[in-house]
Design an enzyme around this catalytic site. Structure first.
Site, PDB file in Angstrom:
ATOM      1  N   GLY A 111      27.565  -5.918  43.749  1.00 34.20           N
ATOM      2  CA  GLY A 111      27.947  -6.624  42.530  1.00 34.20           C
ATOM      3  C   GLY A 111      27.097  -6.350  41.316  1.00 34.20           C
ATOM      4  O   GLY A 111      27.381  -6.878  40.244  1.00 34.20           O
ATOM      5  N   GLY A 136      27.718  -0.538  45.135  1.00 36.99           N
ATOM      6  CA  GLY A 136      28.658   0.542  44.843  1.00 36.99           C
ATOM      7  C   GLY A 136      28.453   1.020  43.419  1.00 36.99           C
ATOM      8  O   GLY A 136      27.782   2.009  43.148  1.00 36.99           O
ATOM      9  N   ARG A 139      40.930   1.772  35.473  1.00 33.27           N
ATOM     10  CA  ARG A 139      40.154   0.571  35.109  1.00 33.27           C
ATOM     11  C   ARG A 139      40.530  -0.033  33.748  1.00 33.27           C
ATOM     12  O   ARG A 139      40.702  -1.245  33.638  1.00 33.27           O
ATOM     13  CB  ARG A 139      38.648   0.852  35.171  1.00 33.27           C
ATOM     14  CG  ARG A 139      38.145   1.317  36.534  1.00 33.27           C
ATOM     15  CD  ARG A 139      36.629   1.263  36.674  1.00 33.27           C
ATOM     16  NE  ARG A 139      36.167  -0.105  36.714  1.00 33.27           N
ATOM     17  CZ  ARG A 139      35.604  -0.742  35.714  1.00 33.27           C
ATOM     18  NH1 ARG A 139      35.404  -0.116  34.566  1.00 33.27           N
ATOM     19  NH2 ARG A 139      35.238  -1.993  35.830  1.00 33.27           N
ATOM     20  N   CYS A 147      54.256   7.439  31.190  1.00 29.70           N
ATOM     21  CA  CYS A 147      55.312   6.700  30.488  1.00 29.70           C
ATOM     22  C   CYS A 147      55.152   5.218  30.769  1.00 29.70           C
ATOM     23  O   CYS A 147      55.892   4.642  31.579  1.00 29.70           O
ATOM     24  CB  CYS A 147      56.674   7.177  30.938  1.00 29.70           C
ATOM     25  SG  CYS A 147      56.898   8.879  30.520  1.00 29.70           S
TER      26      CYS A 147
HETATM   27  N1  LLP Z   1      30.705  -5.386  49.239  1.00 31.88           N
HETATM   28  C1  LLP Z   1      31.936  -5.916  49.261  1.00 31.88           C
HETATM   29  C2  LLP Z   1      32.321  -6.766  50.386  1.00 31.88           C
HETATM   30  C3  LLP Z   1      32.838  -5.646  48.222  1.00 31.88           C
HETATM   31  O1  LLP Z   1      34.059  -6.172  48.252  1.00 31.88           O
HETATM   32  C4  LLP Z   1      32.435  -4.802  47.151  1.00 31.88           C
HETATM   33  C5  LLP Z   1      33.349  -4.493  46.054  1.00 31.88           C
HETATM   34  C6  LLP Z   1      31.136  -4.263  47.181  1.00 31.88           C
HETATM   35  C7  LLP Z   1      30.290  -4.588  48.232  1.00 31.88           C
HETATM   36  C8  LLP Z   1      30.606  -3.369  46.106  1.00 31.88           C
HETATM   37  O2  LLP Z   1      30.562  -4.002  44.881  1.00 31.88           O
HETATM   38  P1  LLP Z   1      29.829  -3.302  43.634  1.00 31.88           P
HETATM   39  O3  LLP Z   1      28.371  -3.153  43.979  1.00 31.88           O
HETATM   40  O4  LLP Z   1      30.456  -1.970  43.414  1.00 31.88           O
HETATM   41  O5  LLP Z   1      30.075  -4.246  42.527  1.00 31.88           O
HETATM   42  N2  LLP Z   1      37.765  -1.816  41.359  1.00 31.88           N
HETATM   43  C9  LLP Z   1      36.912  -2.768  40.666  1.00 31.88           C
HETATM   44  C10 LLP Z   1      35.775  -3.226  41.542  1.00 31.88           C
HETATM   45  C11 LLP Z   1      36.244  -3.859  42.825  1.00 31.88           C
HETATM   46  C12 LLP Z   1      35.103  -4.211  43.746  1.00 31.88           C
HETATM   47  C13 LLP Z   1      35.593  -4.617  45.076  1.00 31.88           C
HETATM   48  N3  LLP Z   1      34.547  -4.937  46.014  1.00 31.88           N
HETATM   49  C14 LLP Z   1      36.414  -2.132  39.381  1.00 31.88           C
HETATM   50  O6  LLP Z   1      36.804  -1.015  39.073  1.00 31.88           O
HETATM   51  O7  LLP Z   1      35.679  -2.780  38.622  1.00 31.88           O
END
Ligand code: LLP
Length: 395
Positions: A216, A253, A290, A318
């Site tokens: 997150g 991530g 995004r 489109c």
């Molecule tokens: N762990 C779990 C259980 C998750 O669901 C996620 C992301 C992460 C870790 C990694 O989160 P991060 O460190 O990347 O914030 N597609 C969206 C983001 C969706 C995230 C879903 N879960 C975007 O483009 O902003």
């Protein structure tokens, strides 16, 4: 990143093209590790952000594990040489087939999302963690918040209590898991979530082998200094987490790969109507969704030194929502100029689609000297092949 690299990459590999700066990725990994260095911790890369196997191997070489949410992500993690004991399995709504696959692989841990999921293990042995939904507002975009009671993820404390009380002996409760959302820049939601987990662990007398606090960590898309407060995290959250006296797992991530990725595209048209200017690119929402999906901001750099103008910037799909930026100040482009979209290394290529039969872009990595092709551009034949598999009888 030096502009010459963008020109060189576009010349050699065409556009649209994803380019990853390995130096930046390494810098981000070190930044995360430095923030956490007084803890007993391990980082797992959330592969949904980027699952290119070359990049996964690169990330793995820094002692990072993998967080996977599907069988295919698991297989890709193994292909990228992560060992089962370096892999954490996440995901809601796992099917029996999913669980059978994961259990047989014996990963480090399977995060259980619900009470209902427990029954699907049958009498098979597994090492699990319970995903807690602590009902905390992460103050991020509603589509990427996950730890509120109205979200579909995890279980509330009461349900977790019941699950723990009735857990069958074939399941070893090794940890708790909690991920409250993505692109979080303030530390208060983390404090709230982890404190409530601490209270829960104490009140229930749970013996943890680890605590998994998810990911997150937000990044500075707008380049205005709003990003994850690392100093605050180190000062306030790290001591809170060290109170648990067990290893702390992180599933990062975006923080690791986002700022290392660029989408290089070419301007195909500069169009004006009586109300607005539109700059149209050869990249689209099929390559990077995004902005359309979350109204997400990405810096867009036009590689020329012309006068500034205000324009919408969109793609060739489109669909009115195929817009990367609205009323943005940019250099006035000419068709053929390059436009570079920043911070797309997470949730960029991994969310790309074939909408309008767009072909997925190629991906290249830059190691400070060389450009390395790490995924070929998709071809029309690749798509057609999937339709032809069935003895060709419908054609
Ligand atoms: N762990 C779990 C259980 C998750 O669901 C996620 C992301 C992460 C870790 C990694 O989160 P991060 O460190 O990347 O914030 N597609 C969206 C983001 C969706 C995230 C879903 N879960 C975007 O483009 O902003």
């Amino acid at each position: 990143m030096n502009r010459d690299i963008f020109f060189r990459a576009a010349r050699e590999y065409g556009t649209p093209l994803y380019l990853y700066d390995l130096g930046e990725m390494q810098r981000r990994i070190k930044l995360a590790q430095d923030t956490l260095n007084s803890l007993d911790f391990k980082i797992f890369f959330a592969m949904k952000a980027n699952s290119n196997p070359y990049l996964l191997r690169f990330i793995h070489s820094y002692g990072i594990g993998a967080d996977v949410v599907s069988i295919n992500e698991y297989k890709m993690a193994r292909f990228a040489r992560f060992r089962p004991e370096e892999i954490i399995v996440n995901g809601n709504g796992k099917s029996m087939e999913d669980l059978e696959f994961y259990i047989a692989q014996n990963p480090l841990c399977i995060n259980v999302d619900s009470k209902e999921e427990i029954a699907k293990f049958g009498n098979k042995n597994a090492r699990i963690a319970l995903r807690i939904n602590p009902d905390v507002d992460p103050k991020t975009h509603p589509h990427i918040s996950t730890g509120l009671k109205e979200n579909k993820f995890g279980m509330d404390f009461e349900t977790a209590k019941e699950v723990i009380k009735t857990l069958p002996s074939n399941l070893r409760l090794a940890g708790l898991h909690c991920h409250i959302g993505s692109q979080i820049t303030k530390i208060d939601p983390f404090i709230e979530a982890f404190s409530s987990i601490e209270r829960f662990v104490k009140s229930q007398g749970i013996k943890l082998e680890f605590l998994n606090v998810g990911g997150g960590w937000g990044i500075d898309y707008k380049k205005d200094g709003t990003e994850m407060d690392l100093a605050g995290y180190k000062k306030k959250i790290v001591p809170l987490l060290s109170n648990f006296n067990v290893p702390i797992y992180f599933e990062l991530g975006r923080f690791i790969t986002a700022s290392a990725g660029y989408l290089i595209s070419k301007v195909t048209e500069v169009k004006r109507n009586p109300y607005k200017n539109f700059v149209i690119l050869d990249a689209s929402m099929a390559d990077l969704i995004r902005p359309s999906l979350y109204d997400a901001y990405h810096e867009i750099e036009i590689l020329n030194d012309g006068e500034e103008m205000i324009s919408d910037i969109g793609g060739r799909i489109c669909e009115s929502g195929d817009i990367f930026a609205r009323s943005r100040k940019i250099r006035t482009p000419r068709p053929g100029d390059l436009a570079v979209i920043h911070d797309v290394g997470s949730y960029g290529y991994s969310m790309a689609s074939n909408y309008n039969l767009s072909l997925r872009p190629a991906e290249v990595a830059f190691d400070g000297e060389k450009l390395i092709l790490i995924r070929k551009r998709e071809r029309f034949e690749d798509i057609l092949n999937l339709c032809l598999e069935d003895k060709n009888e419908n054609f």
